[in-house]
Design a protein around this motif. Structure first.
Motif, PDB file in Angstrom:
ATOM      1  N   UNK A 125      48.403  16.046  46.569  1.00 46.42           N
ATOM      2  CA  UNK A 125      47.180  16.445  47.244  1.00 46.42           C
ATOM      3  C   UNK A 125      46.002  15.661  46.231  1.00 46.42           C
ATOM      4  N   UNK A 126      46.429  16.098  44.703  1.00 45.61           N
ATOM      5  CA  UNK A 126      45.395  15.460  43.928  1.00 45.61           C
ATOM      6  C   UNK A 126      45.169  14.157  43.895  1.00 45.61           C
ATOM      7  N   UNK A 127      46.323  13.413  43.916  1.00 45.10           N
ATOM      8  CA  UNK A 127      46.221  11.854  44.076  1.00 45.10           C
ATOM      9  C   UNK A 127      45.599  11.308  45.303  1.00 45.10           C
ATOM     10  N   UNK A 128      45.946  11.872  46.516  1.00 47.99           N
ATOM     11  CA  UNK A 128      45.460  11.292  47.491  1.00 47.99           C
ATOM     12  C   UNK A 128      43.891  11.674  47.947  1.00 47.99           C
ATOM     13  N   UNK A 129      43.728  12.943  47.287  1.00 47.83           N
ATOM     14  CA  UNK A 129      42.237  13.181  47.415  1.00 47.83           C
ATOM     15  C   UNK A 129      41.085  12.598  46.330  1.00 47.83           C
ATOM     16  N   UNK A 162      44.446   7.639  53.868  1.00 48.10           N
ATOM     17  CA  UNK A 162      45.102   8.110  55.015  1.00 48.10           C
ATOM     18  C   UNK A 162      45.954   6.703  55.361  1.00 48.10           C
ATOM     19  N   UNK A 163      45.565   5.628  54.812  1.00 45.54           N
ATOM     20  CA  UNK A 163      46.326   4.369  55.147  1.00 45.54           C
ATOM     21  C   UNK A 163      47.604   4.395  54.277  1.00 45.54           C
ATOM     22  N   UNK A 164      47.450   4.621  53.069  1.00 50.40           N
ATOM     23  CA  UNK A 164      48.529   4.798  52.053  1.00 50.40           C
ATOM     24  C   UNK A 164      49.485   5.928  52.619  1.00 50.40           C
ATOM     25  N   UNK A 165      49.074   6.875  52.944  1.00 52.40           N
ATOM     26  CA  UNK A 165      49.964   7.964  53.344  1.00 52.40           C
ATOM     27  C   UNK A 165      50.999   7.421  54.602  1.00 52.40           C
ATOM     28  N   UNK A 166      50.313   6.908  55.534  1.00 52.33           N
ATOM     29  CA  UNK A 166      50.939   6.042  56.667  1.00 52.33           C
ATOM     30  C   UNK A 166      52.075   5.100  56.161  1.00 52.33           C
ATOM     31  N   UNK A 167      51.385   4.334  55.184  1.00 53.44           N
ATOM     32  CA  UNK A 167      52.388   3.255  54.655  1.00 53.44           C
ATOM     33  C   UNK A 167      53.351   3.768  53.864  1.00 53.44           C
ATOM     34  N   UNK A 196      45.907  -6.193  45.903  1.00 58.23           N
ATOM     35  CA  UNK A 196      46.705  -6.111  44.468  1.00 58.23           C
ATOM     36  C   UNK A 196      47.559  -4.894  44.229  1.00 58.23           C
ATOM     37  N   UNK A 197      47.275  -3.718  45.183  1.00 55.69           N
ATOM     38  CA  UNK A 197      47.919  -2.591  45.167  1.00 55.69           C
ATOM     39  C   UNK A 197      49.252  -2.676  45.691  1.00 55.69           C
ATOM     40  N   UNK A 198      49.615  -3.939  46.256  1.00 54.52           N
ATOM     41  CA  UNK A 198      50.906  -3.855  46.784  1.00 54.52           C
ATOM     42  C   UNK A 198      52.076  -3.893  45.558  1.00 54.52           C
ATOM     43  N   UNK A 199      51.748  -4.150  44.340  1.00 49.82           N
ATOM     44  CA  UNK A 199      52.429  -4.009  43.211  1.00 49.82           C
ATOM     45  C   UNK A 199      52.908  -2.494  43.065  1.00 49.82           C
ATOM     46  N   UNK A 200      52.304  -1.514  43.559  1.00 53.10           N
ATOM     47  CA  UNK A 200      52.698  -0.275  43.399  1.00 53.10           C
ATOM     48  C   UNK A 200      53.911   0.104  44.221  1.00 53.10           C
ATOM     49  N   UNK A 201      54.334  -0.970  45.030  1.00 49.17           N
ATOM     50  CA  UNK A 201      55.833  -0.763  45.650  1.00 49.17           C
ATOM     51  C   UNK A 201      56.969  -1.007  44.803  1.00 49.17           C
ATOM     52  N   UNK A 208      66.333  13.923  51.121  1.00 51.27           N
ATOM     53  CA  UNK A 208      64.966  14.320  51.153  1.00 51.27           C
ATOM     54  C   UNK A 208      64.242  14.359  49.978  1.00 51.27           C
ATOM     55  N   UNK A 209      64.874  14.688  48.865  1.00 54.61           N
ATOM     56  CA  UNK A 209      64.161  14.718  47.564  1.00 54.61           C
ATOM     57  C   UNK A 209      63.903  13.307  47.019  1.00 54.61           C
ATOM     58  N   UNK A 210      64.784  12.521  47.255  1.00 51.58           N
ATOM     59  CA  UNK A 210      64.627  11.042  46.929  1.00 51.58           C
ATOM     60  C   UNK A 210      63.274  10.445  47.623  1.00 51.58           C
ATOM     61  N   UNK A 211      63.196  10.777  49.073  1.00 53.65           N
ATOM     62  CA  UNK A 211      62.088  10.290  49.822  1.00 53.65           C
ATOM     63  C   UNK A 211      60.708  10.824  49.240  1.00 53.65           C
ATOM     64  N   UNK A 212      60.555  12.039  48.872  1.00 57.48           N
ATOM     65  CA  UNK A 212      59.601  12.635  48.582  1.00 57.48           C
ATOM     66  C   UNK A 212      59.096  12.386  47.082  1.00 57.48           C
ATOM     67  N   UNK A 213      60.138  12.276  46.028  1.00 55.91           N
ATOM     68  CA  UNK A 213      59.676  11.769  44.769  1.00 55.91           C
ATOM     69  C   UNK A 213      59.193  10.328  44.754  1.00 55.91           C
ATOM     70  N   UNK A 214      60.077   9.409  45.657  1.00 56.27           N
ATOM     71  CA  UNK A 214      59.634   7.923  45.696  1.00 56.27           C
ATOM     72  C   UNK A 214      58.361   7.772  46.272  1.00 56.27           C
ATOM     73  N   UNK A 215      57.875   8.541  47.272  1.00 54.43           N
ATOM     74  CA  UNK A 215      56.593   8.707  48.005  1.00 54.43           C
ATOM     75  C   UNK A 215      55.337   9.133  47.001  1.00 54.43           C
ATOM     76  N   UNK A 216      55.650  10.066  46.264  1.00 50.54           N
ATOM     77  CA  UNK A 216      54.530  10.583  45.442  1.00 50.54           C
ATOM     78  C   UNK A 216      54.353   9.482  44.228  1.00 50.54           C
ATOM     79  N   UNK A 217      55.647   8.935  43.704  1.00 46.17           N
ATOM     80  CA  UNK A 217      55.501   7.738  42.852  1.00 46.17           C
ATOM     81  C   UNK A 217      54.777   6.587  43.395  1.00 46.17           C
ATOM     82  N   UNK A 218      54.942   6.320  44.461  1.00 42.25           N
ATOM     83  CA  UNK A 218      54.044   5.185  45.143  1.00 42.25           C
ATOM     84  C   UNK A 218      52.670   5.306  45.246  1.00 42.25           C
ATOM     85  N   UNK A 219      52.168   6.863  45.693  1.00 42.98           N
ATOM     86  CA  UNK A 219      50.479   7.097  45.664  1.00 42.98           C
ATOM     87  C   UNK A 219      50.189   7.149  44.065  1.00 42.98           C
ATOM     88  N   UNK A 220      50.844   7.505  43.181  1.00 46.68           N
ATOM     89  CA  UNK A 220      50.520   7.687  41.710  1.00 46.68           C
ATOM     90  C   UNK A 220      50.284   6.216  41.486  1.00 46.68           C
TER      91      UNK A 220
END
Length: 254
Positions: free
Chosen positions: A122-126, A134-139, A200-205, A232-244
């Motif tokens: 929540x802190x990262x997305x906000x 919203x775009x990053x969340x979907x992606x 340039x943010x594509x490098x976050x992948x 499930x854990x792998x997905x959520x941890x990878x996702x939050x690392x992507x947003x970070x």
């Protein structure tokens, strides 16, 4: 087609079971079609964020968007994350880790893991403009489900079939399905980063890919494989690392 339908039935609480009867053999392939379920879960969360942002502050909009996805998935992945932290945090060997993860009660590691996960997400997305968040969340939902789905190709299942929570073992991903999923993820990223997000943010992948490989190696070391909770854990941890990583890059561009 029934493989995708099975994935939608398994990974969401929406009444897709009304459309057709799906046999157990199709549920063995749900991880292969996991990214396609992300179209629904990711778009729902993103749309709720955008809609709520017209009436509420960005922080509240992000919380509502995240909550919408939790509701539509029945907290399936969050339950796996809590069990993952409990098992790997409190277990000393393979047997104890698997036993703890199968326990329906949540422990201190699981509680703390969920608190830190949601707080960080929540802190990262906000911290970004709501349209970008919203775009990053979907992606990120689709991308990180694709990355995490490859766990079935790199690790064996750690339990016997009769000992698993769902009484089944997931099949490995056929090469053709992997290619289709990869092409879908690449096209999605290309469109979103071109239109909504600085390219340039594509490098976050790169970050969730590296974290995925580290988690796979860690699970191979500790339990010689994976479980549904590990998915499930792998997905959520990878996702939050992507947003970070996205925030770290985009923060210097906006």
């Amino acid at each position: 087609m029934k493989g995708i339908l099975a994935a939608l039935m398994f990974f969401t609480r929406l009444p897709f079971w009304r459309l057709a009867t799906v046999g157990k053999e199709h549920f063995r392939n749900v991880v292969n079609f996991w990214p396609w379920a992300g179209i629904i879960t990711g778009s729902l969360g993103a749309l709720v964020m955008l809609g709520a942002s017209f009436f509420l502050p960005p922080l509240v909009a992000v919380i509502l968007g995240v909550a919408a996805r939790v509701l539509v998935t029945g907290a399936l992945h969050e339950d796996g994350l809590a069990d993952f932290f409990d098992g790997f945090g409190g277990g000393r060997d393979k047997e104890s880790i698997l036993r703890i993860m199968k326990d329906s009660h949540i422990g201190s590691y699981g509680v703390l893991g969920l608190i830190f996960y949601f707080a960080l997400l929540v802190a990262v997305l906000s911290s970004m403009p709501i349209a970008v968040s919203a775009s990053l969340f979907f992606c990120g939902d689709i991308l990180c489900k694709f990355i995490s789905s490859n766990i079935v190709n790199l690790l064996p299942y750690s339990r016997k079939e009769e000992e698993s929570k769902n009484k089944l073992i997931y099949n490995r991903m056929p090469v053709m399905i992997f290619i289709v999923n990869l092409v879908f993820a690449v096209l999605l990223l290309g469109c979103l980063y071109t239109v909504y997000i600085p390219f340039a943010a594509i490098y976050a992948t790169v970050v969730p890919c590296l974290l995925f490989l580290l988690l796979v190696r860690y699970m191979r070391w500790k339990i010689q494989g994976y479980t549904g909770d590990c998915c499930g854990a792998t997905f959520l941890l990878c996702e939050v690392s992507f947003h970070l990583a996205s925030l770290a890059i985009i923060g210097n561009l906006l």
